[in-house]
Design a protein around this motif. Structure first.
Motif, short mmCIF file in Angstrom:
data_model
loop_
_atom_site.label_atom_id
_atom_site.label_comp_id
_atom_site.label_asym_id
_atom_site.label_seq_id
_atom_site.Cartn_x
_atom_site.Cartn_y
_atom_site.Cartn_z
N ARG A 1 -12.21 5.09 -12.11
CA ARG A 1 -12.21 4.31 -13.35
C ARG A 1 -12.30 2.84 -12.94
O ARG A 1 -11.45 2.33 -12.20
CB ARG A 1 -10.95 4.57 -14.18
CG ARG A 1 -11.07 3.92 -15.58
CD ARG A 1 -9.85 4.17 -16.43
NE ARG A 1 -9.56 5.59 -16.66
CZ ARG A 1 -10.24 6.40 -17.47
NH1 ARG A 1 -11.29 5.95 -18.12
NH2 ARG A 1 -9.89 7.67 -17.62
N TYR A 2 -13.37 2.16 -13.38
CA TYR A 2 -13.54 0.74 -13.05
C TYR A 2 -12.59 -0.10 -13.91
O TYR A 2 -12.03 0.38 -14.90
CB TYR A 2 -14.99 0.30 -13.28
CG TYR A 2 -15.99 1.02 -12.39
CD1 TYR A 2 -15.82 1.04 -11.00
CD2 TYR A 2 -17.08 1.68 -12.93
CE1 TYR A 2 -16.73 1.70 -10.19
CE2 TYR A 2 -18.00 2.34 -12.12
CZ TYR A 2 -17.81 2.35 -10.75
OH TYR A 2 -18.70 3.00 -9.94
N LYS A 3 -12.46 -1.36 -13.55
CA LYS A 3 -11.50 -2.25 -14.25
C LYS A 3 -11.85 -2.41 -15.72
O LYS A 3 -10.99 -2.61 -16.57
CB LYS A 3 -11.45 -3.61 -13.55
CG LYS A 3 -10.91 -3.48 -12.12
CD LYS A 3 -10.10 -4.64 -11.64
CE LYS A 3 -9.26 -4.31 -10.43
NZ LYS A 3 -9.93 -3.61 -9.32
N ASP A 4 -13.17 -2.28 -16.08
CA ASP A 4 -13.57 -2.39 -17.49
C ASP A 4 -13.39 -1.07 -18.25
O ASP A 4 -13.77 -0.97 -19.42
CB ASP A 4 -15.03 -2.87 -17.61
CG ASP A 4 -16.01 -1.84 -17.04
OD1 ASP A 4 -15.57 -0.76 -16.59
OD2 ASP A 4 -17.24 -2.12 -17.07
N GLY A 5 -12.83 -0.05 -17.61
CA GLY A 5 -12.56 1.22 -18.27
C GLY A 5 -13.66 2.25 -18.09
O GLY A 5 -13.45 3.44 -18.37
N ALA A 6 -14.83 1.83 -17.62
CA ALA A 6 -15.93 2.78 -17.44
C ALA A 6 -15.62 3.72 -16.26
O ALA A 6 -14.88 3.36 -15.34
CB ALA A 6 -17.23 2.01 -17.17
#
Ligand code: DO4
Ligand code: MG
Length: 285
Positions: A7-12
């Motif tokens: 999970r990337y920091k932007d939620g993706a």
């Protein structure tokens, strides 16, 4: 080389390739046949496919900066039981009235197989696994997990935790589904080692460490050489008379069972390490 889901920091949610502690994002928009981690793992050459669509324009990231998710897309997670002598003996002791069945299944041609979790029920690495409120005797079960393609081929390996309530299972083997399948009872991950990158299985060590209050409350180890069945035969039995259009994960049984006086407690920390794959860590809630 390993593959994982993050999970990337932007939620993706994304797919990453891990090479010697460096993490590279895989660009899953570049090939419509390679949209997910499962697509990559089920491709004829997962390592080649991942290298082909890795995002080479970005610099690599650090392993410790990642939030790994369970490496599962739409696969069911199944489990095999009583594949190590230690598991057979522990079960015979906990369930006096049904001891003979554990010996029978340990030596039988047909293995014990059960559905452990649907994808949404799988706990991500670092998230809490649970002990049942109505259980008095609970343990983690550290297990090698096979990643199997829809065609029934073993394509990779990850780490699995088959949380179990020994008192419920021991009271009556017909309670096995309740001892094994409940909210928070299965975790897998964080990374998948494709079969071509896995060291020879017989020498692979599985290690379990349970920490309590900053101290080691239990530790144990085994090797895959102790398993009484082959991973290929377990995968073959799972796919016999069954279909897995999304592929499947199969936990291959535990060879490490803490002594009878040990039960997990809230706040414990469970770490399962498998050589060639990595460490799955979950707190206990
Ligand atoms: O027969 C009960 C389950 C066994 C099991 O989960 C194991 O051996 O790992
Ligand atoms: Mg198990």
């Amino acid at each position: 080389m390993q593959l994982g889901k993050v999970r990337y920091k932007d939620g993706a949610v994304g797919v990453v390739l891990v090479e010697r502690n460096s993490v590279f994002r895989v660009d899953t928009t570049r090939d419509p046949a390679l949209r997910t981690l499962a697509d990559l793992l089920h491709a004829p050459d997962p390592i080649g496919a991942a290298n082909r669509i890795v995002d080479t324009t970005a610099t690599s990231e650090r392993l410790s900066d990642q939030t790994f998710l369970a490496p599962v897309d739409h696969q069911e997670v199944w489990a095999a039981g009583v594949t190590y002598k230690r598991s057979k003996v522990a079960r015979e002791e906990e369930s006096k009235g049904a001891a003979q069945f554990y010996d029978k299944v340990y030596t039988a041609d047909r293995p014990e197989l059960f559905l452990k979790a649907t994808p949404a029920r799988v706990v991500h690495p670092g998230e809490p696994v649970r002990i049942r409120a109505d259980a008095k005797w609970s343990v983690p079960e550290p297990e090698l997990a096979l990643v199997i393609s829809p065609a029934g081929k073993i394509v990779g390996f990850t780490v699995g935790n088959d949380m179990s309530s020994r008192d419920i299972e021991g009271e009556n083997p017909l309670y096995l589904p309740q001892a094994k399948i409940y909210k928070g009872s299965c975790s897998v991950g964080p990374l998948v080692t494709p079969i071509a990158a896995m060291p020879p299985l017989a020498g692979v060590e599985i290690k379990l460490v349970i920490a309590r209050g900053g101290k080691t409350a239990f530790e144990g180890a085994t090797t895959l050489a102790q398993m009484a069945r082959t991973v290929e035969s377990l995968a073959e039995w799972l796919f016999r008379e069954n279909e897995f259009p999304n592929g499947a994960l199969l936990l291959t049984g535990t060879g490490i069972v803490p002594p009878d006086e040990f039960t997990l407690a809230h706040g414990d920390d469970v770490s399962i390490s498998i050589a060639g794959i990595g460490t799955l860590r979950n707190p206990v809630a």
